[in-house]
Write a protein that holds these residues in place. Structure first.
Motif, PDB file in Angstrom:
ATOM      1  N   ASN A  23       0.625  -1.301  -0.114  1.00 17.61           N
ATOM      2  CA  ASN A  23      -0.265  -0.572  -0.227  1.00 17.61           C
ATOM      3  C   ASN A  23       0.626   1.333   0.263  1.00 17.61           C
ATOM      4  O   ASN A  23       1.914   1.476   0.482  1.00 17.61           O
ATOM      5  CB  ASN A  23      -0.744  -0.176   1.112  1.00 17.61           C
ATOM      6  CG  ASN A  23      -1.762  -0.649   0.952  1.00 17.61           C
ATOM      7  OD1 ASN A  23      -1.436  -1.963   0.323  1.00 17.61           O
ATOM      8  ND2 ASN A  23      -2.962  -0.585   1.898  1.00 17.61           N
ATOM      9  N   SER A  24       0.213   1.904  -0.333  1.00 13.03           N
ATOM     10  CA  SER A  24       0.522   4.145  -0.617  1.00 13.03           C
ATOM     11  C   SER A  24      -0.098   4.581   0.003  1.00 13.03           C
ATOM     12  O   SER A  24      -1.366   4.345  -0.655  1.00 13.03           O
ATOM     13  CB  SER A  24       1.421   3.746  -1.777  1.00 13.03           C
ATOM     14  OG  SER A  24       2.019   4.940  -1.898  1.00 13.03           O
ATOM     15  N   PRO A  25       0.209   5.555   0.925  1.00 11.81           N
ATOM     16  CA  PRO A  25      -0.263   7.248   1.175  1.00 11.81           C
ATOM     17  C   PRO A  25      -0.027   8.204  -0.023  1.00 11.81           C
ATOM     18  O   PRO A  25      -1.014   8.486   0.189  1.00 11.81           O
ATOM     19  CB  PRO A  25      -0.241   7.339   2.294  1.00 11.81           C
ATOM     20  CG  PRO A  25       1.525   7.199   2.881  1.00 11.81           C
ATOM     21  CD  PRO A  25       1.949   6.058   1.613  1.00 11.81           C
ATOM     22  N   ALA A  26       0.907   7.455  -0.968  1.00 13.08           N
ATOM     23  CA  ALA A  26       0.712   8.776  -2.069  1.00 13.08           C
ATOM     24  C   ALA A  26      -0.237   9.426  -2.674  1.00 13.08           C
ATOM     25  O   ALA A  26      -0.713  10.438  -2.803  1.00 13.08           O
ATOM     26  CB  ALA A  26       2.266   8.385  -3.618  1.00 13.08           C
ATOM     27  N   ALA A  27      -1.584   8.220  -3.545  1.00 14.66           N
ATOM     28  CA  ALA A  27      -2.764   8.636  -3.837  1.00 14.66           C
ATOM     29  C   ALA A  27      -3.386   9.630  -3.335  1.00 14.66           C
ATOM     30  O   ALA A  27      -3.925  10.976  -3.237  1.00 14.66           O
ATOM     31  CB  ALA A  27      -3.581   7.513  -4.248  1.00 14.66           C
ATOM     32  N   TRP A  73       4.309  16.539  -5.426  1.00 11.32           N
ATOM     33  CA  TRP A  73       5.822  15.597  -5.940  1.00 11.32           C
ATOM     34  C   TRP A  73       6.920  14.558  -4.353  1.00 11.32           C
ATOM     35  O   TRP A  73       7.221  14.381  -4.706  1.00 11.32           O
ATOM     36  CB  TRP A  73       6.777  16.154  -6.464  1.00 11.32           C
ATOM     37  CG  TRP A  73       6.203  16.892  -7.906  1.00 11.32           C
ATOM     38  CD1 TRP A  73       5.004  18.105  -8.485  1.00 11.32           C
ATOM     39  CD2 TRP A  73       6.434  15.636  -9.260  1.00 11.32           C
ATOM     40  NE1 TRP A  73       4.321  18.013  -9.158  1.00 11.32           N
ATOM     41  CE2 TRP A  73       5.834  16.291  -9.697  1.00 11.32           C
ATOM     42  CE3 TRP A  73       6.517  14.951  -9.597  1.00 11.32           C
ATOM     43  CZ2 TRP A  73       5.313  15.979 -11.279  1.00 11.32           C
ATOM     44  CZ3 TRP A  73       6.337  14.034 -10.412  1.00 11.32           C
ATOM     45  CH2 TRP A  73       5.532  14.755 -11.596  1.00 11.32           C
ATOM     46  N   ILE A  74       6.595  15.790  -3.550  1.00 11.41           N
ATOM     47  CA  ILE A  74       6.608  15.159  -2.262  1.00 11.41           C
ATOM     48  C   ILE A  74       7.084  13.302  -1.882  1.00 11.41           C
ATOM     49  O   ILE A  74       8.079  13.028  -1.896  1.00 11.41           O
ATOM     50  CB  ILE A  74       6.486  16.227  -0.862  1.00 11.41           C
ATOM     51  CG1 ILE A  74       7.318  16.968  -0.621  1.00 11.41           C
ATOM     52  CG2 ILE A  74       6.381  15.164   0.390  1.00 11.41           C
ATOM     53  CD1 ILE A  74       6.635  18.099  -0.257  1.00 11.41           C
ATOM     54  N   PRO A  75       5.211  13.144  -2.106  1.00 10.35           N
ATOM     55  CA  PRO A  75       5.345  11.332  -2.056  1.00 10.35           C
ATOM     56  C   PRO A  75       6.196  10.871  -2.592  1.00 10.35           C
ATOM     57  O   PRO A  75       6.663   9.701  -2.470  1.00 10.35           O
ATOM     58  CB  PRO A  75       3.781  11.297  -1.921  1.00 10.35           C
ATOM     59  CG  PRO A  75       3.071  12.691  -2.559  1.00 10.35           C
ATOM     60  CD  PRO A  75       4.653  13.870  -2.068  1.00 10.35           C
ATOM     61  N   ILE A  76       5.652  11.110  -3.844  1.00 10.78           N
ATOM     62  CA  ILE A  76       6.783  10.544  -5.431  1.00 10.78           C
ATOM     63  C   ILE A  76       8.021  10.715  -4.987  1.00 10.78           C
ATOM     64  O   ILE A  76       8.784   9.334  -5.242  1.00 10.78           O
ATOM     65  CB  ILE A  76       6.839  10.874  -6.338  1.00 10.78           C
ATOM     66  CG1 ILE A  76       4.303  10.615  -6.564  1.00 10.78           C
ATOM     67  CG2 ILE A  76       6.669  10.351  -7.760  1.00 10.78           C
ATOM     68  CD1 ILE A  76       4.163  11.768  -7.935  1.00 10.78           C
ATOM     69  N   THR A  77       8.627  11.762  -4.305  1.00  9.93           N
ATOM     70  CA  THR A  77      10.574  11.988  -4.562  1.00  9.93           C
ATOM     71  C   THR A  77      10.747  11.166  -3.379  1.00  9.93           C
ATOM     72  O   THR A  77      11.487  10.761  -3.404  1.00  9.93           O
ATOM     73  CB  THR A  77      10.574  13.824  -4.755  1.00  9.93           C
ATOM     74  OG1 THR A  77       9.940  14.183  -5.212  1.00  9.93           O
ATOM     75  CG2 THR A  77      11.646  13.855  -4.517  1.00  9.93           C
TER      76      THR A  77
END
Ligand code: HEM
Ligand SMILES: [Cu+2]
Lengths: 217, 699
Positions: free
Chosen positions: B604-608, B638-642
């Motif tokens: 899972n990822s909180p990015a979305a 862009w922070i969560p992706i980076t």
């Protein structure tokens, strides 16, 4: 992955551009969907540019209103310089790709990446200068006419892309330094390279259709 | 602070933009409708939030849904979003119909601005926040299962696409309470939508919501195309793919090419409005024809993005419920591809009247009529699929039959409009409104509802209540004819679209019939929701753990229902078209695999959800000129992706032993289920194991 599978990978997983096949067969196989996806992304991005070019083509001939026409504004000196700087940066980015592919010294990749980004920043500085001359000295800002709106949007979109590429590149410099040339990092640099080369091609289009044909008209 | 001044902290925001404050006389019906809608949304939201809290559902929502990268869950979330938005858009349609019926020789009860907002939100929502998420959700769920994949190629990107679409939808919803919406229609034509004639923030809300959805769809197209090219199971060659997967490929390609012109057009419009550019203004060299071209360069392919998924659904439904393989599979594939290509060559038919030469019009008119040919091929293929089939008139099949008849009528009126000389007369009339609803309701809406009936058991593990499904079907079908056939007549009588007040009494009977039809459609939607609710309560009686309630042909029916998170315990090897049917024929279905392997799935990822919040705030901030927030929102995307790119542990492993345990338990369970013949399909005995009964010869 077994030997057999990696041999398969060499033959079946190919994509246009630099491939990792004989230096990193396992990575090569997992590179395929990512790089292919990125090619598709570039294609949709190119459609954006194509539409901006088409708009420019219509507006630069029919949308000058009461403002100046292309021939009254453009000269070739600075754009030529910009072209040379940008193309050189693509060349230096090629060394980054080669260093990653052939497992060169880690500092090699980082060094060339820095050179590339510095050249990219130089390009942006030149273009910024160009924009500000147009706006402040020639009084030809984007609000003057449809032609200038489309000029600024076309070149401005390219400008923003290069700036985004530089930001991305800075993150990758950190990653090359911290993580080393791991597969994800290599794949990211490969994608940055594709992105950067595409921006070159777009720029060559801008040089030809905006500046060169503007001056010739 | 006076309204209109830009405050550095809050931009243009002011209390008067709140709907409860703006609408003039508080006792007017107009005001009540606006307040009622805003209040309904707030109360609905509050009730939902309260229910979530009482039931303790927030944590599961976050853990199992919002942060999930599973294509099946993302698909379900897309459809849920579409259904919520559909409730609003249908309600708005009923209000418009009521206004138009009440406004023969009198002003009716809405003011002009409000009426303008209604058709603009209805159109925008139906296209961008109902149709797009509905079909994207459906493709998300079905396509990877059909091609034998564990997930789409880029699961995180998939979640981000959903986040962008949801952020756009949230912008539209917020404008119901705060700020209002554009009155420029779903097409947003300048110069009307330029800053001079639409000075408020409504158009800006339209611009940013549509742009977010458009970027989301581009990324979806990319993701699905790569999945289909690179992620098919061994042996699943292109010409063994089920037709639904083929249309997904075509739709993805259309999305990659067609969303860009929309993004370009909305960005140019934004520059005109925010920065004084002159793309589409009426002076200084601006030219709105550039907008019309860009918009319809997107807009026409878009209608095929909406319709092609339906063609895929009908192909699956008709062949399954006729117990036959598709007739003319190759011609259906070819027709789909031809339609996709031709869809880029006809955009000018949306503005025949806007000044190009007769010859240009003629060329585009002919190109438009050409599309009728591949479409006709499809109808014949479906009919021939039914010939000598073992046909069962289940709910999806009923929809398919009504679709074929109704869509044909809509197609014929389309060919009429494709003739430029005729279009000059009917352009912008209710005849046109009747035509496109005649295509979109059978060709998109009926297909999606049929698809829900068809695949619901696969998603949730139980069937939908058949009786309520039938009631809802009849309401949809009758409602459509009542609501839209009168509009053809009204159009022929000279009634124009987007009109809020009429002077001719002879319109009244037709408007009244159309209103009854709209109410029928509303009832149909409510019955559909009730059908789902009732089925959830009866889920034990309707459960189909065997996973194959309809005697299906393609790979998704070989899986348990609900489908395990890893989809396939062992990736299938495909040897023929309609692989599951072949397996059943040859007695190879539900065999025990020899060996299992560890399965890797994305964590899972909180990015979305972070990106959802950030892009929503960016869109809101841009609308209200809150520049610091717009920049902060963009950076926050862009922070969560980076950060994520610095980590490498994005996958988790399900050990082979666990996969074996789950899969063999399911196989044992299937073996104990009764094999159902087709006549018992909708009855209580159907537990999802089919006694296969395919008509016809060799595969
Ligand atoms: C469910 C029943 C529906 C009803 C009763 C309904 C009714 C209406 C009405 C009354 C209008 C305004 C007509 C006018 O301009 O005078 C309209 C416009 C429109 N509808 Fe629907 N509609 C329905 C479903 C849909 C669906 C499913 C879609 C698309 C997927 C759709 C897309 C549109 C669009 C694009 C417009 C044009 C908006 C504009 O003028 O900009 N509608 N509809
Ligand atoms: Cu069209």
């Amino acid at each position: 992955m077994s030997d057999h599978a990696s041999a398969m990978a060499d033959r079946e997983h190919r994509h246009p551009g630099l491939n990792l096949d004989h230096t990193d067969p396992e990575g090569h196989a997992s590179a395929e969907p990512v790089i292919f996806g990125f090619w598709i992304f570039l294609m949709s991005d190119l459609i954006v540019f194509a539409l901006l070019f088409a708009t420019y083509a219509a507006m630069s001939t029919q949308g000058t209103g009461d403002g100046p026409a292309p021939a009254q504004l453009f000269d070739l000196r600075i754009p030529l310089l910009e072209t040379l700087v940008l193309l050189t940066s693509s060349f230096t980015l090629g060394f980054v790709s080669l260093a990653n592919k052939y497992e060169g010294h880690p500092r090699q990749a980082i060094g060339w990446l820095v050179v590339t980004l510095v050249l990219g920043a130089g390009f942006l500085a030149l273009e910024y200068h160009d924009f500000s001359t147009l706006i402040h000295e020639k009084h030809a800002g984007p609000q003057v006419s449809g032609f200038l709106s489309s000029y600024f949007l076309l070149t401005g979109t390219h400008f923003v892309h290069v700036a985004a590429g530089i930001a991305w590149g800075m993150v990758l410099i950190v990653q090359q330094a911290v993580l080393g040339p791991t597969l994800p990092v290599k794949l990211r640099v490969m994608r940055l390279a594709l992105f950067w080369h595409m921006l070159d091609i777009v720029w060559i289009g801008i040089f030809t259709f905006v500046y060169l044909s503007g001056v010739l008209a | 602070m006076s309204p209109g001044a830009v405050d550095p902290l809050t931009g243009l925001m002011n209390w008067r933009a709140l709907v409860f404050v703006t609408r003039g006389d508080p006792l007017s019906v107009n005001h009540l409708v606006a307040d009622g809608a805003a209040g309904l949304m707030l109360v609905g939201g509050a009730i939902a939030a309260g229910l979530m809290t009482v039931k303790g559902w927030w944590r599961p929502l976050w853990r199992d849904w919002l942060t999930s990268l599973d294509h099946k869950r993302i698909g379900v979330m897309y459809v849920a979003l579409a259904l919520v938005m559909m409730a609003r858009a249908i309600a708005e349609a009923v209000v418009m119909r009521t206004q138009q019926a009440a406004a023969v020789g009198s002003p009716g009860f809405l003011d002009a601005h409000h009426f303008g907002e209604l058709f603009s939100t209805h159109g925008t929502i139906m296209i961008f926040f109902v149709a797009m998420p509905f079909l994207t959700g459906l493709m998300n769920f079905v396509m990877p299962l059909q091609i034998g994949a564990r997930d789409v190629s880029f699961p995180l990107l998939n979640a981000i696409s959903l986040a962008l679409t949801a952020a756009g939808a949230a912008l539209v919803m917020v404008s119901l309470v705060y700020g209002g919406f554009s009155t420029g229609g779903w097409t947003g034509y300048p110069p009307f939508t330029g800053i001079r004639y639409s000075p408020g923030t409504g158009v800006d809300t339209w611009i940013w919501s549509v742009s977010l959805s458009s970027i989301g769809s581009t990324l979806t197209g990319l993701n699905f195309a790569v999945t289909l090219y690179k992620n098919r199971a061994p042996g699943m060659t292109f010409f063994r793919m089920p037709l639904f997967s083929w249309v997904t490929l075509c739709v993805s390609i259309l999305m990659i090419f067609a969303m860009a012109p929309l993004t370009v057009a909305t960005v140019m419009l934004a520059l005109d409005r925010y920065a004084g550019f002159h793309f589409f203004t009426a002076d200084a060299g601006g030219n709105m024809m550039n907008y019309a071209n860009l918009f319809w360069l997107f807009g026409h392919p878009e209608v095929y993005i909406l319709i092609l998924p339906a063609f895929g659904v009908w192909s699956e439904v008709i062949s399954t419920f006729s117990a036959k393989q598709l007739y003319g599979y190759h011609s259906l594939v070819a027709a789909t591809m031809v339609i996709s290509v031709l869809s880029f060559t006809v955009w000018l038919h949306h503005f025949f009247t806007m000044g190009q030469s007769a010859n240009v019009n003629a060329i585009f008119g002919i190109a438009t009529m050409l599309i009728g040919i591949p479409t006709g091929v499809k109808i014949y293929d479906w009919l021939l699929t039914m010939v000598r089939g073992r046909i069962r008139l289940t709910v999806p099949m009923l929809f398919a039959i009504v679709f074929m008849i109704t869509f044909l009528i809509g197609g014929l009126t389309g060919v009429i409009l494709a003739n430029p000389t005729i279009d000059f007369v009917f352009h912008n009339s209710l005849f046109l409104v009747a035509h496109f609803h005649n295509m979109l309701i059978p060709g998109f809406l009926f297909a999606m509802i049929a698809a829900v009936q068809f695949w619901f058991p696969k998603v949730f593990g139980f069937r939908l209540d058949e009786r309520l499904g039938r009631i809802s079907f009849w309401l949809w079908a009758v409602g459509f004819y009542l609501a839209f056939m009168p509009l053809y007549v009204l159009g022929l009588m000279g009634a124009m679209r987007r009109t809020m007040e009429w002077q001719r009494p002879e319109y009244l009977p037709w408007l009244a019939i159309a209103l009854v039809g709209a109410l029928c459609l509303l009832a149909a939607f409510m019955t559909f929701v009730a059908q789902i609710a009732v089925s959830v309560r009866r889920r034990d009686a309707l459960a189909v753990p065997g996973g194959d309630p309809w005697d299906g042909l393609s790979l998704e029916w070989s899986l348990p229902a609900p489908v395990p998170e890893y989809n396939f315990a062992v990736l299938p090897r495909v040897g023929a078209r309609d692989p599951f049917m072949a397996m059943k024929r040859e007695g190879r279905a539900h065999l025990r695999p020899e060996a299992y392997e560890d399965i890797r799935l994305p964590k899972n990822s909180p990015a979305a959800p972070i990106i959802l919040a950030a892009t929503f705030l960016t869109g809101f901030a841009l609308t209200w000129h809150i520049w610091w927030l717009a920049i902060a929102g963009l950076v926050a995307c862009w922070i969560p992706i980076t950060l994520r790119s610095f980590r490498e542990d994005h996958e988790r492993v399900i050990p082979a032993s666990e996969v074996r345990r789950q899969h063999e338990a399911w196989l044992d369970r299937v073996a104990a289920l009764p094999a159902i013949r087709r006549e018992d399909e909708t009855g209580p005995r159907n537990r999802g194991r089919a006694s296969s009964q395919f008509a016809g010869g060799q595969p």
